[in-house]
Design an enzyme around this catalytic site. Sequence first.
Site, PDB file in Angstrom:
ATOM      1  CE  LYS A 111      -0.231   1.773   4.480  1.00 59.28           C
ATOM      2  NZ  LYS A 111       0.959   1.113   4.955  1.00 59.28           N
ATOM      3  CE  LYS A 146       4.833   1.731   7.369  1.00 65.98           C
ATOM      4  NZ  LYS A 146       4.647   0.361   6.889  1.00 65.98           N
TER       5      LYS A 146
END
Length: 315
Positions: free
Chosen positions: A215, A277
Amino acid sequence: MSQATKVVVALGGNALEDKSLPPTAQSQLQVAARTAEYLAQLSCAGYELAIVHGNGPQVGRILLASEAAAETTPPMPFDVCGAMSQGYIGYHIQQSLTAALRRRGRNIPVVTVVTQVVVDQSDPAFQNPTKPIGPFYQEEQARALEQEKGYTMKEDSGRGWRRVVPSPKPKRIVEIGTIKTLWNTTVSIACGGGGVPVMEREDGSLEGVAAVIDKDLAACRLAQEMEADMLMILTEVPAVAINFGKPDQTDLGEVTAAQLEQYAAQGQFGAGSMLPKVEAAVDFVRSAPGRKAIITSLDLGLDALAGKAGTRITG
């Protein structure tokens, strides 16, 4: 602000689930309501937002429910389970965020876009599934699932065995035109769970595949295609840290993409946690001059945008 800053916000799992509460739709709605209060602060501060969320626990439960009912109802394909998770998580966020904005006198629409993301059939991830989904199993149960259902099962950090699926890189967001049309008037919730991964056939039609797109990488792709000013990745920790969990742990404040890459090469970031991330942040800030990324916790989002908290990454 003379011109609103465009921010794509990627919500971590803690923004949607509280491990101290039972994993029910009602408890998720409670957590979404808390999350919405922080998102409303960003919107009321003048930032233009699009929101991306994860779906790991939720899509696993949808899949299990589908398989449990397989004797009477054909199980749903994994891509359909992903689309379902986009719908119901998005519903919770849009309902909660709309209410939080209205309490602040800000009456703007919040809309969930069920989003397809094109992946490449030659992506090496399809030859090496790594993304865990669903519950943990004993090894004997895992071996039985491999035989019965053709799943790929792997041991996960000493905690048990889990099903793993490919995690290909996002190439293109199918509904990007719609999201661009909505942007100036609406808070869009898009690319939920990384988006529903699809492959493009020779005739231009799309076909869903059993995979999970990270995501944070999907949020990066959305931010790039929207030409956003900033990518904000919200997680459980206040900042990116080196020597995490050790006595000499150091939280990073202002940092360049090159510095983060050096730390990553040293093995400072966990492959299943902080590393994607960091990779998403580095990719985004390098995609065009002036772009910035932030990695911080949900409660510090507004302070991080003001340069007072979190890890702030520049090219």
